[in-house]
Scaffold this active site. Structure first.
Site, short mmCIF file in Angstrom:
data_model
loop_
_atom_site.label_atom_id
_atom_site.label_comp_id
_atom_site.label_asym_id
_atom_site.label_seq_id
_atom_site.Cartn_x
_atom_site.Cartn_y
_atom_site.Cartn_z
N ARG A 1 1.05 -1.25 -0.14
CA ARG A 1 0.02 -0.05 -0.13
C ARG A 1 0.88 1.15 -0.09
O ARG A 1 0.73 2.17 -0.60
CB ARG A 1 -0.89 -0.01 1.26
CG ARG A 1 -1.82 1.35 1.10
CD ARG A 1 -2.93 1.00 2.20
NE ARG A 1 -3.85 2.03 2.28
CZ ARG A 1 -4.31 2.62 3.31
NH1 ARG A 1 -3.64 2.60 4.49
NH2 ARG A 1 -5.20 3.90 3.14
N HIS B 1 0.52 4.70 -2.49
CA HIS B 1 0.35 5.76 -2.04
C HIS B 1 1.46 6.85 -2.35
O HIS B 1 1.28 7.85 -2.55
CB HIS B 1 0.21 5.72 -0.60
CG HIS B 1 -1.15 5.54 -0.07
ND1 HIS B 1 -1.83 5.75 1.09
CD2 HIS B 1 -2.15 4.76 -0.69
CE1 HIS B 1 -3.37 5.25 0.99
NE2 HIS B 1 -3.40 4.63 -0.05
N ASP B 2 2.65 6.12 -2.70
CA ASP B 2 3.76 7.00 -3.23
C ASP B 2 3.57 7.38 -4.45
O ASP B 2 3.41 8.29 -5.05
CB ASP B 2 5.17 6.22 -3.16
CG ASP B 2 6.43 6.89 -3.38
OD1 ASP B 2 6.08 8.30 -3.53
OD2 ASP B 2 7.16 6.48 -3.96
N PRO C 1 -7.71 7.64 -3.99
CA PRO C 1 -9.25 7.57 -3.68
C PRO C 1 -9.68 7.20 -2.29
O PRO C 1 -9.05 6.39 -1.78
CB PRO C 1 -9.81 6.65 -4.65
CG PRO C 1 -8.60 5.78 -5.10
CD PRO C 1 -7.30 6.71 -4.67
N ASP D 1 -4.09 -14.21 -3.43
CA ASP D 1 -4.89 -15.02 -4.35
C ASP D 1 -6.25 -14.31 -4.92
O ASP D 1 -6.31 -13.07 -4.69
CB ASP D 1 -5.61 -16.29 -3.58
CG ASP D 1 -6.25 -16.00 -2.14
OD1 ASP D 1 -6.92 -14.68 -2.12
OD2 ASP D 1 -6.29 -16.77 -1.23
#
Ligand code: HEM
Ligand SMILES: *[C@@H]1O[C@H](CO)[C@@H](O)[C@H](O)[C@H]1NC(C)=O
Ligand SMILES: *[C@@H]1O[C@H](CO)[C@@H](O)[C@H](O)[C@H]1NC(C)=O
Length: 325
Positions: free
Chosen positions: A66, A70-71, A167, A253
């Site tokens: 994540r 976000h970077d 978002p 998965d």
């Protein structure tokens, strides 16, 4: 005489063009072999640091993945997210999508320290994060891909861009499509990258409105289970966690897509991908075809990693990911 002048002009032009092609441009390409001479032990050093962190806490793989998202979504994959706030500098860590939520910065520090040990001052934090995100996916059983490298680190960050580019979980399908499209990512890229929610956790505050107010597209028994650890009243239990994938939150998965098809998306934004709209068929496809999920995911991660990198002489190679040199 005239021909010899025009000849030497041509030669000069060609030589200048070649120089420009090699050194000149801000549109320089990333490449998987960027550090193969300057830091041949880079990839094993990162892999071993990621493996060690994820073996201590499986969720860390999700948290690192994540961070890369976000970077990249805020002025490109340039390590901007990793900069700490100071009294004279506002970074991205306290922006709405990151506050009380983005985590794993200590692990990024440890990975960077391992890299500095083998090749001091050579590898950017932006690249360290790109490789660590790939390794995180692989360690939890997901697809592998060759990470393109050669990004440099920003000297700046933007809290306002972090607020507006990433978002929120309240997004509807059109918002999601347009935020990704603003960065050159297609609707299909958006859906497959959301498959990242096959791992990791969300806080009650991110899904409270969904479990108490959305009855038409939420599995009743999941709603009950999630309510039991996420009180209705704002301010109580806001940080209580629940898995984004209801069945296997530490395996990379395609169960996330199976969840969506059975109205078990945890976030409002998750269920938007399968809610009678244009992306239903994509979700259904990934829910039945894990191979296409794996290969599309890998391709979309490479595409996300290509968002506006700093290259050439732009930016810097940070020593410490938390501050400018
Ligand atoms: C499509 C739009 C997206 C939205 C609205 C969204 C939103 C969120 C939210 C609200 C959380 C929980 C945060 C919290 O409560 O602390 C979360 C977690 C997570 N997101 Fe997304 N996300 C999106 C796309 C992505 C993408 C593209 C990736 C990676 C490529 C990603 C990877 C993750 C991961 C791995 C977690 C779990 C992190 C952890 O356990 O520490 N998400 N996301
Ligand atoms: C980002 O959002 C937070 C929370 O809404 C707000 O406090 C902060 O001022 C915003 N930052 C900028 C630069 O707009
Ligand atoms: C549910 O929706 C109602 C009406 O829009 C709103 O007042 C309430 O705050 C919402 N509840 C939650 C938990 O979001």
């Amino acid at each position: 005489m005239a021909t010899s002048i025009s000849y030497s002009l041509k030669v000069t032009t060609i030589v200048l063009s070649i120089i420009f092609l090699f050194f000149g441009s801000s549109s320089a390409q990333l490449s998987p072999t960027f550090y193969s001479k300057s830091c041949p032990r880079l990839l094993p050093a990162i892999k071993s640091a990621v493996t060690s962190a994820v073996s201590k806490e499986a969720r860390m793989a999700a948290s690192i993945l994540r961070l890369f998202f976000h970077d990249c979504f805020v002025n490109g994959c340039d390590g901007s997210l990793l900069l700490d706030d100071t009294s004279s500098f506002t970074g991205e860590k306290r922006a709405t999508p990151n506050l009380n939520s983005a985590r794993g910065f200590e692990v990024v520090d440890a990975i960077k320290a391992a890299v500095e040990k083998v090749c001091p001052g050579v590898v950017s934090c932006a690249d360290v994060l790109a490789v660590a995100a790939r390794d995180s996916v692989v360690v939890l059983g997901g697809p592998n891909w060759n990470v393109k490298l050669g990004r440099r680190d920003s000297r700046t960050a933007s809290q306002s861009a972090a607020n507006t580019s990433i978002p929120p979980p309240t997004s509807n399908l059109n918002n999601l499509i347009s935020r990704f499209s603003a960065l050159g990512l297609s609707t299909r890229d958006m859906v497959v990258l959301s498959g990242s929610h096959t791992i990791g956790q969300a806080r009650c505050t991110s899904f409270r409105a969904r479990i108490y107010n959305e009855t038409n597209n939420l599995d009743t028994s999941l709603a009950q289970t999630r309510r039991s650890n996420c009180p209705r009243t704002t301010g109580t239990g806001d940080n209580n966690l629940a898995p984004l994938d209801s069945q296997t939150p530490t395996s990379f998965d395609n169960n996330y897509f199976k969840d969506l098809v059975s109205n078990k998306g945890l976030l409002h934004s998750d269920q938007q991908l399968f809610n009678g709209g244009s992306t239903d068929s994509i979700v259904r496809g990934y829910s039945t075809n894990p191979k296409s999920f794996s290969s599309d995911f890998a391709a979309a991660m490479i595409k996300m990693g290509d968002i506006r990198p700093l290259t050439g002489t732009n930016g810097e190679i940070r020593k410490n990911c938390r501050r400018r040199n």
